[in-house]
Design an enzyme around this catalytic site. Structure first.
Site, PDB file in Angstrom:
ATOM      1  CB  THR A 207      -8.852   1.277   8.198  1.00  0.00           C
ATOM      2  OG1 THR A 207      -8.929   1.502   6.781  1.00  0.00           O
ATOM      3  CG2 THR A 207      -8.039   2.375   8.863  1.00  0.00           C
TER       4      THR A 207
ATOM      5  CG  ASN B   5     -11.367   4.391   6.998  1.00  0.00           C
ATOM      6  OD1 ASN B   5     -11.501   3.445   7.755  1.00  0.00           O
ATOM      7  ND2 ASN B   5     -10.385   4.445   6.121  1.00  0.00           N
TER       8      ASN B   5
ATOM      9  CG  ASN C 298     -12.567   2.345   2.575  1.00  0.00           C
ATOM     10  OD1 ASN C 298     -11.879   2.776   1.659  1.00  0.00           O
ATOM     11  ND2 ASN C 298     -12.824   3.064   3.667  1.00  0.00           N
TER      12      ASN C 298
ATOM     13  NE  ARG D  43     -13.984   6.873   1.905  1.00  0.00           N
ATOM     14  CZ  ARG D  43     -14.216   7.489   3.051  1.00  0.00           C
ATOM     15  NH1 ARG D  43     -15.426   7.952   3.330  1.00  0.00           N
ATOM     16  NH2 ARG D  43     -13.262   7.632   3.942  1.00  0.00           N
TER      17      ARG D  43
ATOM     18  CG  ASN E  18      -8.470   8.277  -0.988  1.00  0.00           C
ATOM     19  OD1 ASN E  18      -7.588   7.662  -0.404  1.00  0.00           O
ATOM     20  ND2 ASN E  18      -9.756   8.118  -0.706  1.00  0.00           N
TER      21      ASN E  18
ATOM     22  CB  CYS F 154      -6.923  -1.729   3.109  1.00  0.00           C
ATOM     23  SG  CYS F 154      -7.982  -0.485   3.896  1.00  0.00           S
TER      24      CYS F 154
ATOM     25  CG  ASN G 147      -1.412  -0.753   5.421  1.00  0.00           C
ATOM     26  OD1 ASN G 147      -1.054  -1.471   6.339  1.00  0.00           O
ATOM     27  ND2 ASN G 147      -2.143  -1.198   4.413  1.00  0.00           N
TER      28      ASN G 147
ATOM     29  CG  ASN H 265      -2.008   0.931   1.279  1.00  0.00           C
ATOM     30  OD1 ASN H 265      -2.678   1.042   2.293  1.00  0.00           O
ATOM     31  ND2 ASN H 265      -2.267   1.651   0.204  1.00  0.00           N
TER      32      ASN H 265
ATOM     33  CB  CYS I 208      -4.624   5.738   5.762  1.00  0.00           C
ATOM     34  SG  CYS I 208      -3.646   4.573   4.780  1.00  0.00           S
TER      35      CYS I 208
END
Length: 295
Positions: free
Chosen positions: A224, A162, A195, A214, A66, A222, A77, A13, A75
């Site tokens: 989260t 998120n 997401n 998203r 994003n 990912c 990561n 990521n 986020c």
């Protein structure tokens, strides 16, 4: 004017990280989109921005964008990379950091091997906290049956800073991540978009996961999304509570632990890729874009 940046990744990521503690940059939506373009700019899944704290009880502010230029709340990561970055830049020498995000304060702890543990906070499952408006859906226990292009899809929802929707599948390799992920991401039942995770339970301490993020699309990993999937798995009794659960994604594995009533803890590796500089004015001029107001 040249701006220094660092390229990093957490399990594939990938991130562009900018220090705005010692540098000045007016971030616009157009500039973020250009920087995120893998052909015309730098390219990344998310842009991570380190800013001075806005309150006395935190070390830094942590902002995330994003590739479509939208700012997002969290986020996982990226949080790990954020912790390693501020230490490498000598912005902080603390092993444990408190940083403020759009969704609240998180704690980051770095070990001597470069792994970072992130206190992701408590998961939220109520539809209003996602946000999720299941007016036209059927609910069976904690699962919702959402109409997606005329087909009912069973999913679970969670907020880890998120919004996440998680679908349990028999085999993640066969999951229709691209088309189904895109359709659910922008479904009217998710007013802020969502997401979408596709989770395969291997055993009570091991899952395989793919995530359609998203505003980005499918990514290598990912954080989260892994936290949301494991929290849902524990809530449903598929996974062991209070134990290390291995979340295996395309980019590698991370460890998630959750005891209901407490924070979700995520631990995983980070990597530095390269450092560089870019000219904001040069990028904008090359694309023929006039300056816009700040995001």
């Amino acid at each position: 004017m040249l701006i220094e940046f660092t390229k990093m990744h957490g399990l594939g990521n990938d991130f562009m990280v900018i220090d705005l503690v010692t540098q000045r940059l007016d971030l616009t939506k157009d500039l973020v989109q250009l920087l995120g373009d893998r052909h015309l700019g730098i390219g990344f899944d998310q842009l991570l921005v380190v800013e001075p704290p806005m309150r006395p009880d935190v070390d830094f502010s942590y902002r995330i964008f994003n590739t479509d230029g939208t700012e997002v709340e969290q986020c996982g990561n990226g949080a790990r990379c954020f912790a390693r970055f501020v230490q490498a830049r000598k912005l902080s020498f603390k092993q444990r950091l408190r940083v403020e995000t759009a969704s609240g304060i998180i704690s980051l702890t770095t070990d001597h091997y470069g792994w970072v543990e992130v206190d992701m906070g408590k998961p939220k499952f109520e539809p209003s906290e996602i946000p999720f408006t299941p007016r036209a859906t059927t609910k069976i226990q904690n699962a919702y049956h959402l109409d997606v292009n005329g087909t009912p899809v069973q999913l679970y929802v969670a907020n880890m800073g998120n919004p996440h929707a998680v679908i349990k599948v028999d085999d993640v390799l066969d999951a229709d991540v691209e088309s189904l992920g895109r359709a659910i991401e922008s479904h009217p039942a998710f007013p802020e978009r969502v997401n979408v995770g596709f989770m395969q339970v291997m055993n009570q301490r091991h899952i395989r996961l793919r995530v359609y993020e998203r505003g980005v699309g499918e990514t290598q990993a990912c954080g989260t999304g892994a936290c949301a999937a494991v929290a849902i798995g524990i809530r449903e009794g598929w996974l062991d509570e209070g134990e290390d659960v291995r979340a295996q994604l395309y980019g590698g594995s991370m460890v998630i632990k959750w005891q209901p009533g407490y924070s979700v803890m995520m631990t995983g590796p980070t990597a530095f890729v390269y450092e560089g500089v870019f000219s904001p004015d040069g990028l904008m001029a090359q694309a023929g874009i006039k300056p816009n107001p700040e995001i």
